[in-house]
Design a protein around this motif. Sequence first.
Motif, PDB file in Angstrom:
ATOM      1  N   UNK A 120     110.029 -19.202  66.566  1.00 47.23           N
ATOM      2  CA  UNK A 120     111.241 -19.963  66.882  1.00 47.23           C
ATOM      3  C   UNK A 120     111.529 -20.965  65.771  1.00 47.23           C
ATOM      4  N   UNK A 121     110.510 -21.685  65.370  1.00 45.45           N
ATOM      5  CA  UNK A 121     110.664 -22.701  64.321  1.00 45.45           C
ATOM      6  C   UNK A 121     111.133 -22.069  63.011  1.00 45.45           C
ATOM      7  N   UNK A 122     110.597 -20.903  62.683  1.00 44.79           N
ATOM      8  CA  UNK A 122     110.978 -20.222  61.441  1.00 44.79           C
ATOM      9  C   UNK A 122     112.466 -19.890  61.423  1.00 44.79           C
ATOM     10  N   UNK A 123     113.007 -19.476  62.569  1.00 48.33           N
ATOM     11  CA  UNK A 123     114.428 -19.141  62.655  1.00 48.33           C
ATOM     12  C   UNK A 123     115.305 -20.365  62.380  1.00 48.33           C
ATOM     13  N   UNK A 124     114.894 -21.535  62.871  1.00 45.32           N
ATOM     14  CA  UNK A 124     115.661 -22.756  62.636  1.00 45.32           C
ATOM     15  C   UNK A 124     115.495 -23.240  61.193  1.00 45.32           C
ATOM     16  N   UNK A 125     114.327 -23.031  60.623  1.00 45.78           N
ATOM     17  CA  UNK A 125     114.126 -23.377  59.209  1.00 45.78           C
ATOM     18  C   UNK A 125     114.994 -22.510  58.305  1.00 45.78           C
ATOM     19  N   UNK A 126     115.174 -21.264  58.681  1.00 46.98           N
ATOM     20  CA  UNK A 126     116.029 -20.362  57.905  1.00 46.98           C
ATOM     21  C   UNK A 126     117.487 -20.805  57.916  1.00 46.98           C
ATOM     22  N   UNK A 127     117.859 -21.604  58.919  1.00 43.87           N
ATOM     23  CA  UNK A 127     119.223 -22.142  59.008  1.00 43.87           C
ATOM     24  C   UNK A 127     119.297 -23.557  58.421  1.00 43.87           C
ATOM     25  N   UNK A 128     118.246 -23.942  57.674  1.00 46.34           N
ATOM     26  CA  UNK A 128     118.174 -25.266  57.032  1.00 46.34           C
ATOM     27  C   UNK A 128     118.261 -26.416  58.038  1.00 46.34           C
ATOM     28  N   UNK A 129     117.652 -26.210  59.191  1.00 51.99           N
ATOM     29  CA  UNK A 129     117.638 -27.252  60.217  1.00 51.99           C
ATOM     30  C   UNK A 129     116.244 -27.886  60.328  1.00 51.99           C
ATOM     31  N   UNK A 130     115.654 -28.129  59.179  1.00 47.95           N
ATOM     32  CA  UNK A 130     114.280 -28.638  59.125  1.00 47.95           C
ATOM     33  C   UNK A 130     114.106 -29.976  59.833  1.00 47.95           C
ATOM     34  N   UNK A 131     115.135 -30.819  59.797  1.00 45.68           N
ATOM     35  CA  UNK A 131     115.031 -32.157  60.387  1.00 45.68           C
ATOM     36  C   UNK A 131     115.629 -32.254  61.788  1.00 45.68           C
ATOM     37  N   UNK A 132     115.987 -31.121  62.363  1.00 45.22           N
ATOM     38  CA  UNK A 132     116.548 -31.128  63.711  1.00 45.22           C
ATOM     39  C   UNK A 132     115.499 -31.623  64.705  1.00 45.22           C
ATOM     40  N   UNK A 133     115.840 -32.583  65.580  1.00 46.79           N
ATOM     41  CA  UNK A 133     114.870 -33.088  66.559  1.00 46.79           C
ATOM     42  C   UNK A 133     114.437 -32.007  67.552  1.00 46.79           C
ATOM     43  N   UNK A 134     113.172 -32.064  67.929  1.00 45.70           N
ATOM     44  CA  UNK A 134     112.603 -31.109  68.883  1.00 45.70           C
ATOM     45  C   UNK A 134     111.739 -31.862  69.891  1.00 45.70           C
ATOM     46  N   UNK A 135     111.864 -31.490  71.149  1.00 47.91           N
ATOM     47  CA  UNK A 135     110.983 -32.027  72.195  1.00 47.91           C
ATOM     48  C   UNK A 135     110.297 -30.875  72.908  1.00 47.91           C
TER      49      UNK A 135
END
Length: 256
Positions: free
Chosen positions: A181-196
């Motif tokens: 899941x995290x890899x998919x968001x990193x591929x969209x350049x959302x590295x700093x998106x908050x996660x809980x």
Amino acid sequence: MSQKIPKLTVVGAGPGDVDLITLKAIKVLKSADVVLYDALVNEELLDYINPNAEQIFVGKRRGCYRYQQEQINDLIVARAKSHGHVVRLKGGDPFIFGRGAEEMEYVANYGIETAMVPGISSSLAVPAYQNIPLTKRGSSESFWVITGTTKEHKLSNDVALAAKSNATVVVLMGMGKLPEIIKLFQQENKNNLPVAIIQNGTRTNEKVGIGTVDTIVEIVEKRELSNPAIIILGEVVNHRAILSEVKQDYSRVLMQ
């Protein structure tokens, strides 16, 4: 004594806090002849069941299946015919990844009456208990609720689509797929998106991990977070911190 009419009522037990079950659900439990309940149901709710009703634990957790789904389906039909009113008590809301619809369809094929009592879904209530709104003006105009693991035990393709959106993304049953899941968001350049990540949400043993797309896997390991847990990805996670800061500022004002 006249034979009781066979009936199935699928009931949502809510996310874990016993106070979050509905009044209608309590009334149905009091009228039950048999109750089949899952592992995610808070056992304190069993106190509300008709004392003369048969209680059957059919709990299912990952890697531990007391009953297979086919056995549960057959058990519902058999008990409805022999006892009357069967209540299927399921965690959260039975129509949100709860297989409630499947059980109702199966039973209906035998000419048995069915009914459904919605429950408060963990996808909504668990973030809310941690002051995380799924929508907020200026932060999120919509939200996705996605299963982390499909019937084929793979990550849902919808996660990749959700990662491209600006919506809040809530993933249920996704802890085993967290790195994917995290890899998919990193591929969209959302590295700093908050996660809980919230484990045992709304219960007394609740555990929380807050981070970003890039840091959350390490935080999960450090805090030893595991199933049952919910993953929330989105700017709305920051609302929790904002509220905390406001409360601290207000407390300092009162102390002056």
